[in-house]
Write an enzyme that holds these catalytic residues in place. Structure first.
Site, PDB file in Angstrom:
ATOM      1  N   ASP A 123      20.907  26.046  11.029  1.00 52.63           N
ATOM      2  CA  ASP A 123      20.665  26.850  12.226  1.00 52.63           C
ATOM      3  C   ASP A 123      21.001  25.968  13.436  1.00 52.63           C
ATOM      4  O   ASP A 123      20.432  24.883  13.576  1.00 52.63           O
ATOM      5  CB  ASP A 123      19.191  27.270  12.287  1.00 52.63           C
ATOM      6  N   LYS A 141      20.185  27.929  22.139  1.00 47.74           N
ATOM      7  CA  LYS A 141      19.593  27.937  23.487  1.00 47.74           C
ATOM      8  C   LYS A 141      19.044  26.552  23.817  1.00 47.74           C
ATOM      9  O   LYS A 141      18.404  25.924  22.972  1.00 47.74           O
ATOM     10  CB  LYS A 141      18.448  28.947  23.554  1.00 47.74           C
ATOM     11  N   ASP A 165      29.820  25.826  12.000  1.00 40.51           N
ATOM     12  CA  ASP A 165      30.773  26.650  12.756  1.00 40.51           C
ATOM     13  C   ASP A 165      30.467  26.548  14.244  1.00 40.51           C
ATOM     14  O   ASP A 165      31.128  27.194  15.041  1.00 40.51           O
ATOM     15  CB  ASP A 165      30.639  28.115  12.325  1.00 40.51           C
ATOM     16  N   GLU A 175      14.562  23.811   0.690  1.00 38.93           N
ATOM     17  CA  GLU A 175      14.597  25.086   1.415  1.00 38.93           C
ATOM     18  C   GLU A 175      13.172  25.468   1.794  1.00 38.93           C
ATOM     19  O   GLU A 175      12.261  25.338   0.990  1.00 38.93           O
ATOM     20  CB  GLU A 175      15.252  26.146   0.507  1.00 38.93           C
ATOM     21  N   ASP A 189      20.742  18.654  -0.844  1.00 39.61           N
ATOM     22  CA  ASP A 189      21.289  19.722   0.004  1.00 39.61           C
ATOM     23  C   ASP A 189      20.157  20.208   0.920  1.00 39.61           C
ATOM     24  O   ASP A 189      19.219  20.871   0.464  1.00 39.61           O
ATOM     25  CB  ASP A 189      21.817  20.848  -0.895  1.00 39.61           C
TER      26      ASP A 189
HETATM   27  C1  LIG Z   1      21.937  28.983   8.268  1.00 35.18           C
HETATM   28  S1  LIG Z   1      21.209  28.764   6.722  1.00 35.18           S
HETATM   29  C2  LIG Z   1      22.471  27.872   5.801  1.00 35.18           C
HETATM   30  C3  LIG Z   1      22.214  27.886   4.316  1.00 35.18           C
HETATM   31  C4  LIG Z   1      23.249  27.131   3.486  1.00 35.18           C
HETATM   32  N1  LIG Z   1      23.258  25.705   3.804  1.00 35.18           N
HETATM   33  C5  LIG Z   1      24.612  27.723   3.669  1.00 35.18           C
HETATM   34  O1  LIG Z   1      25.434  27.109   4.355  1.00 35.18           O
HETATM   35  O2  LIG Z   1      24.843  28.806   3.111  1.00 35.18           O
HETATM   36  C6  LIG Z   1      20.015  27.491   7.031  1.00 35.18           C
HETATM   37  C7  LIG Z   1      19.003  27.368   5.924  1.00 35.18           C
HETATM   38  O3  LIG Z   1      18.181  26.234   6.164  1.00 35.18           O
HETATM   39  C8  LIG Z   1      16.828  26.609   5.970  1.00 35.18           C
HETATM   40  N2  LIG Z   1      16.046  25.729   6.853  1.00 35.18           N
HETATM   41  C9  LIG Z   1      16.041  25.733   8.202  1.00 35.18           C
HETATM   42  N3  LIG Z   1      15.286  24.743   8.673  1.00 35.18           N
HETATM   43  C10 LIG Z   1      14.777  24.099   7.588  1.00 35.18           C
HETATM   44  C11 LIG Z   1      13.906  22.991   7.423  1.00 35.18           C
HETATM   45  N4  LIG Z   1      13.432  22.341   8.483  1.00 35.18           N
HETATM   46  N5  LIG Z   1      13.584  22.598   6.175  1.00 35.18           N
HETATM   47  C12 LIG Z   1      14.083  23.255   5.094  1.00 35.18           C
HETATM   48  N6  LIG Z   1      14.913  24.315   5.191  1.00 35.18           N
HETATM   49  C13 LIG Z   1      15.266  24.732   6.419  1.00 35.18           C
HETATM   50  C14 LIG Z   1      16.759  28.065   6.357  1.00 35.18           C
HETATM   51  O4  LIG Z   1      15.647  28.714   5.773  1.00 35.18           O
HETATM   52  C15 LIG Z   1      18.090  28.577   5.831  1.00 35.18           C
HETATM   53  O5  LIG Z   1      18.016  29.003   4.488  1.00 35.18           O
END
Ligand SMILES: C[S@@+](CC[C@H](N)C(=O)[O-])C[C@H]1O[C@@H](n2cnc3c(N)ncnc32)[C@H](O)[C@@H]1O
Length: 194
Positions: free
Chosen positions: A104, A108, A140, A54, A29
């Protein structure tokens, strides 16, 4: 914490057996956040191994606490950047499914280069997956969805697959939030070509 996987060396590869102490089917994941999806899917499939990745320490600690409290022995969580793990720390062909859920979107244009899915990651995904392994993506964000579908669709390394068991696929924490606001959810499944 039993769930935390703290690599003793960040400059070598790890087998599924080394990470979990057993060589069962492994799923990853990517960006697991607080672990709502990771823990639910691990409970659904105790016969499989789930590795959460994470970068934020607080979220990772929460995942470990929750997994330990549930007594899940098929979950590990590692604090590392997703692409680095896939490219440099896992053995080729060792992962059955990659879950990339509500990442994420970096909306932009000047930030598009920060998106994990770029043309040059496709061979990395292909290498780490086992034959017929899957890359599962949900968001989304319509524009990031189109971006990922275009990049994956342009490669001969993957083919688009049906996603028939979506109803039993656990919701993520972010998904619940977006759904409560009435947002549309986009889903795509890509299957590794041999
Ligand atoms: C928008 S959240 C979504 C979390 C989860 N997948 C959910 O749908 O509830 C994106 C997560 O990915 C982590 N994240 C972003 N870029 C990452 C990276 N390059 N490597 C590891 N984690 C990352 C962020 O810290 C965040 O917890």
């Amino acid at each position: 914490m039993a769930t935390a996987f703290i690599p003793p060396d960040y400059f070598r590869r790890y087998s599924v057996s080394e990470i979990f102490g057993s060589g069962r089917e492994c799923e990853v994941d990517l960006g697991c956040g607080d672990g709502g999806f990771l823990l639910a899917v691990a409970q659904q499939h105790p016969e499989r191994m789930y590795l959460g990745v994470e970068r934020l320490l607080g979220r990772l600690r929460k995942v470990c606490r929750r997994a330990d409290a549930l007594g899940l022995d098929n979950v590990r969580a590692v604090r590392v950047e997703s692409r680095y793990l896939l490219e440099w720390m896992l053995e080729p062909g060792s992962v059955r499914r990659l879950h990339y859920l509500f990442p994420d979107p970096w909306p932009k244009e000047k930030h598009h280069k920060k998106r994990m899915i770029q043309g040059d990651i496709v061979p990395v995904l292909h290498r780490v997956l086992s034959p017929e392994g899957e890359f599962l993506f949900r968001t989304d964000h319509e524009e990031y969805y189109s971006w990922v579908c275009e990049i994956m669709g342009a490669s001969l390394l993957f083919r688009r697959g049906e996603w028939n068991d979506l109803a039993s696929y656990p919701a993520t924490d972010f998904q619940r939030c977006w759904e409560s606001q009435g947002r549309t959810i986009y889903s795509a499944r890509f299957v590794r070509n041999s």
